[in-house]
Design a protein around this motif. Structure first.
Motif, mmCIF file in Angstrom:
data_model
loop_
_atom_site.group_PDB
_atom_site.id
_atom_site.type_symbol
_atom_site.label_atom_id
_atom_site.label_comp_id
_atom_site.label_asym_id
_atom_site.label_seq_id
_atom_site.Cartn_x
_atom_site.Cartn_y
_atom_site.Cartn_z
ATOM 1 N N VAL A 1 0.851 -1.210 0.000
ATOM 2 C CA VAL A 1 0.000 0.000 0.000
ATOM 3 C C VAL A 1 0.877 1.247 0.000
ATOM 4 N N LEU A 2 1.618 1.422 -1.089
ATOM 5 C CA LEU A 2 2.502 2.577 -1.274
ATOM 6 C C LEU A 2 2.007 3.356 -2.494
ATOM 7 N N PRO A 3 1.150 4.359 -2.309
ATOM 8 C CA PRO A 3 0.546 5.055 -3.458
ATOM 9 C C PRO A 3 1.550 5.704 -4.399
ATOM 10 N N LEU A 4 2.633 6.286 -3.861
ATOM 11 C CA LEU A 4 3.594 6.951 -4.732
ATOM 12 C C LEU A 4 4.415 5.939 -5.515
ATOM 13 N N GLU A 5 4.898 4.896 -4.842
ATOM 14 C CA GLU A 5 5.643 3.859 -5.550
ATOM 15 C C GLU A 5 4.765 3.153 -6.578
ATOM 16 N N LEU B 1 2.008 8.245 -12.105
ATOM 17 C CA LEU B 1 2.485 9.586 -11.790
ATOM 18 C C LEU B 1 3.053 10.226 -13.049
ATOM 19 N N THR B 2 3.024 11.554 -13.066
ATOM 20 C CA THR B 2 3.666 12.280 -14.150
ATOM 21 C C THR B 2 5.003 12.802 -13.647
ATOM 22 N N VAL B 3 6.053 12.020 -13.863
ATOM 23 C CA VAL B 3 7.395 12.388 -13.405
ATOM 24 C C VAL B 3 8.392 12.017 -14.486
ATOM 25 N N GLN C 1 11.108 13.712 -5.515
ATOM 26 C CA GLN C 1 11.217 15.159 -5.360
ATOM 27 C C GLN C 1 10.430 15.904 -6.429
ATOM 28 N N GLN C 2 10.086 15.212 -7.514
ATOM 29 C CA GLN C 2 9.308 15.850 -8.579
ATOM 30 C C GLN C 2 7.806 15.815 -8.307
ATOM 31 N N ARG D 1 -3.104 28.453 -0.796
ATOM 32 C CA ARG D 1 -4.335 29.253 -0.701
ATOM 33 C C ARG D 1 -4.949 29.517 -2.075
ATOM 34 N N ASP D 2 -4.105 29.530 -3.140
ATOM 35 C CA ASP D 2 -4.612 29.832 -4.481
ATOM 36 C C ASP D 2 -4.851 28.573 -5.314
ATOM 37 N N GLY D 3 -4.735 27.415 -4.691
ATOM 38 C CA GLY D 3 -4.992 26.172 -5.415
ATOM 39 C C GLY D 3 -3.822 25.648 -6.208
ATOM 40 N N GLY D 4 -2.652 26.293 -6.123
ATOM 41 C CA GLY D 4 -1.484 25.842 -6.858
ATOM 42 C C GLY D 4 -0.834 24.632 -6.212
ATOM 43 N N PRO D 5 0.148 24.030 -6.888
ATOM 44 C CA PRO D 5 0.800 22.834 -6.345
ATOM 45 C C PRO D 5 1.690 23.161 -5.153
ATOM 46 N N VAL D 6 1.894 22.163 -4.315
ATOM 47 C CA VAL D 6 2.760 22.290 -3.144
ATOM 48 C C VAL D 6 3.961 21.377 -3.351
ATOM 49 N N TYR D 7 5.159 21.944 -3.180
ATOM 50 C CA TYR D 7 6.384 21.179 -3.349
ATOM 51 C C TYR D 7 6.950 20.820 -1.973
ATOM 52 N N ASN D 8 7.846 19.846 -1.959
ATOM 53 C CA ASN D 8 8.517 19.439 -0.715
ATOM 54 C C ASN D 8 7.508 19.156 0.397
#
Length: 566
Positions: A220-224, A264-266, A275-276, A322-329
């Motif tokens: 159950v590893l969603p990112l992998e 994923l789109t990486v 990190q992407q 707050r503006d709906g943009g992506p969050v990094y890190n």
């Protein structure tokens, strides 16, 4: 090695059978197969009816002996009805030992019996771990030439059985969510291909990623899972040849659509691909689709694991974007821990009946149910209650999470902007409260005291220049022995704790008053911390001699910052 074959009662003509550029002449295709496949040392089970045994078994057995095999006649009925067909099935399954290598020849048999052989092999391979090395047919009718000059090929039709195995593996992946049979089957097919001197680099890489995908889904590893799905999708687009492993290639191409909603789109070439990955609505939708896929396979533990982390990510996205943009890190432990703690505190406030906002109530309920279900299975069901799968509950949780994608998340859960409150004990030494007010600047006071000591509060506040501060006094029934009175104070002052749950900060002074008062203050501080209040622990110190403190209490002391409760 174990050769399973059969013989009929027909008089067979000599034919030169060919396989992989080599030839052997004999009336019996199983004998040619034994020579051309190098089966010397194998045992041979020959299925025969009474008539077939009398007509052809003896010359066949003699030629099998000459080829270095150990023949054995196995009497079978003709398969005229269901009972006889099942009898043949049982005879075949009793012939083969677990883990044995089997070669099947279907040249000489009634036309319906190969289906029985095939069913028996499916059973043996699936349940007894028998290794099928090949299914062969001597195609006499495809031959050329007359009499003893006739030449015919031996056809390998193992791939038909492989298609059935691949169907099972794909069906297991689709219906049960288990990709391990795919990985094992591909590993075996590639091993056979390598043994025959062939190679396929793309399929070899596909095998590795199918196995990695199986692990990611099982753990159950969603990112992998998304990463391996993306890698597989890219590789499957390059599978164009059906020549070497047709069953594997056809099945894998059918698997492609299953991977689309997960990937994923990486940049797949980057070693640090995580990190992407950005946190945005698209990523939340992808993870929710994976949770729904697990739900469709009744994998409740997997659904709860995904939804627990999904809710943390949803709160994190609402707070950081707050503006709906992506969050990094967004994947660091400390970053995510903050939001997990905020949800746990909200759950505790709701449990105590201290949450009034409808949005906060709904979020607290959702988090509480997801974590409760997750904990039941994560701890192996070591609970007094029975762990059960509720399809309706799983679907309700998924629907509520889907709705939360479009709903406004109450950010007050993680950032409070209310008053600063000073919680302090007060004994007969008035200087503690005086210094607390002067050094912390509270907008509100909660004082743990006794009726005798509390009588001095108006004078102390006047001396501190803050007579207007709101002050609530909590009296201990026994100021000297009331070490366990915190529970009573929480129960009798629910409105107070509901208000303090929305405080911007509660400064807790642990000095002053009796030892029992200090103990109760620490208990109340821990309670406020569980409710999600920002608790700041301090000590107030007056270095002057005790007599001087009594004579002149209104001298500001020192404030010492203490470690947080956690």
């Amino acid at each position: 090695m174990h050769l399973i074959t059969s013989i009929g009662k027909t008089k067979y003509q000599t034919c030169t059978y060919s396989w992989d550029g080599r030839e052997y002449s004999t009336p019996f295709a199983p004998v040619a197969l034994a020579h051309l496949q190098g089966l010397r040392g194998a045992r041979a089970s020959v299925l025969v009816t009474a008539a077939a045994r009398e007509a052809n078994y003896t010359p066949l057995a003699e030629q099998l002996l000459q080829a270095g095999l150990e023949p054995r006649a196995v009497p079978v009925p003709e398969g005229r009805d269901e009972a006889e067909i099942l009898q043949i099935f049982r005879i075949i399954t009793d012939l083969v030992q677990p883990g044995e290598n089997v070669v099947l020849d279907v040249t000489f048999s009634l036309r319906h019996l190969p289906f029985t052989y095939l069913a028996a092999l499916i059973y043996l391979v699936g349940l007894r771990e028998v290794n099928l090395k090949g299914i062969y047919y001597g195609a006499y009718e495809f031959g050329t030439g007359q009499g003893e000059e006739r030449r015919a090929p031996i056809l390998e039709i193992t791939y038909l059985f492989r298609l059935i195995e691949w169907y099972y593996a794909l069906n297991t992946a689709r219906r049960e969510g288990d990709f391990r049979p795919l990985g094992r089957l591909l590993h075996g097919d590639l091993g056979d291909l390598f043994w025959r001197g062939g190679r396929d680099e793309v399929l070899s890489r596909v095998k590795g990623h199918v196995q990695e995908l199986a692990f990611a889904l099982g753990a159950v590893l969603p990112l992998e899972t998304g990463y391996q799905a993306a890698r597989l999708t890219a590789l499957l687009e390059r599978l164009t040849s059906l020549e070497q492993l047709p069953a594997a290639v056809l099945a894998l191409k059918d698997m492609g659509e299953l991977l689309t909603s997960w990937q994923l789109t990486v940049n797949l070439a980057e070693k640090n691909w995580k990190q992407q990955v950005v946190l945005d609505r698209r990523e939340l939708e992808r993870q929710l689709a994976l949770a729904s896929w697990y739900a469709g396979r009744m994998n409740r533990p997997a659904v709860m694991l995904v939804l627990r982390e999904w809710l943390i990510s949803r709160l994190q996205l609402a707070h950081c974007s707050r503006d709906g943009g992506p969050v990094y890190n967004w994947l660091g432990y400390e970053r995510r821990k903050r939001y997990e703690q905020a949800l746990n505190r909200l759950k505790e406030r709701a449990k105590q009946g201290l949450v009034k906002d409808p949005q906060e109530k709904q979020l607290a309920s959702l988090w509480s149910r997801v974590t409760a279900d997750r904990n039941l299975v994560a701890h192996g069901g070591m609970d007094e209650g029975t762990v059960q799968i509720s399809v309706d509950e799983i679907n309700n949780l998924l629907q509520e999470c889907q709705a939360l994608l479009d709903a406004e998340v109450p950010l007050e859960v993680i950032q409070r902007k209310g008053q600063r409150v000073l919680l302090t004990p007060l004994g007969l030494s008035r200087g503690v409260l005086y210094s607390g007010v002067k050094l912390t600047g509270p907008q509100r006071l909660v004082v743990l005291s006794s009726p005798q000591a509390a009588a001095a509060i108006p004078e102390i506040l006047q001396a501190a220049g803050a007579p207007e501060i709101s002050c609530q006094v909590l009296n201990l029934a026994d100021p000297h022995l009331g070490f366990r009175e915190a529970e009573r104070l929480r129960r009798e002052n629910r409105a107070l704790w509901q208000e303090l749950a929305g405080a911007g900060e509660v400064v807790v002074n642990i000095t002053g008053g009796t030892t029992a008062m200090q103990c109760v203050v620490e208990d109340l501080a821990a309670y406020l911390d569980r409710l999600g209040v920002a608790v700041r622990r301090v000590a107030l110190v007056d270095r002057r001699p005790y007599e001087e403190q009594r004579a002149n209490p209104y001298v500001c002391g020192e404030l010492v910052e203490l470690e947080p409760l956690r």
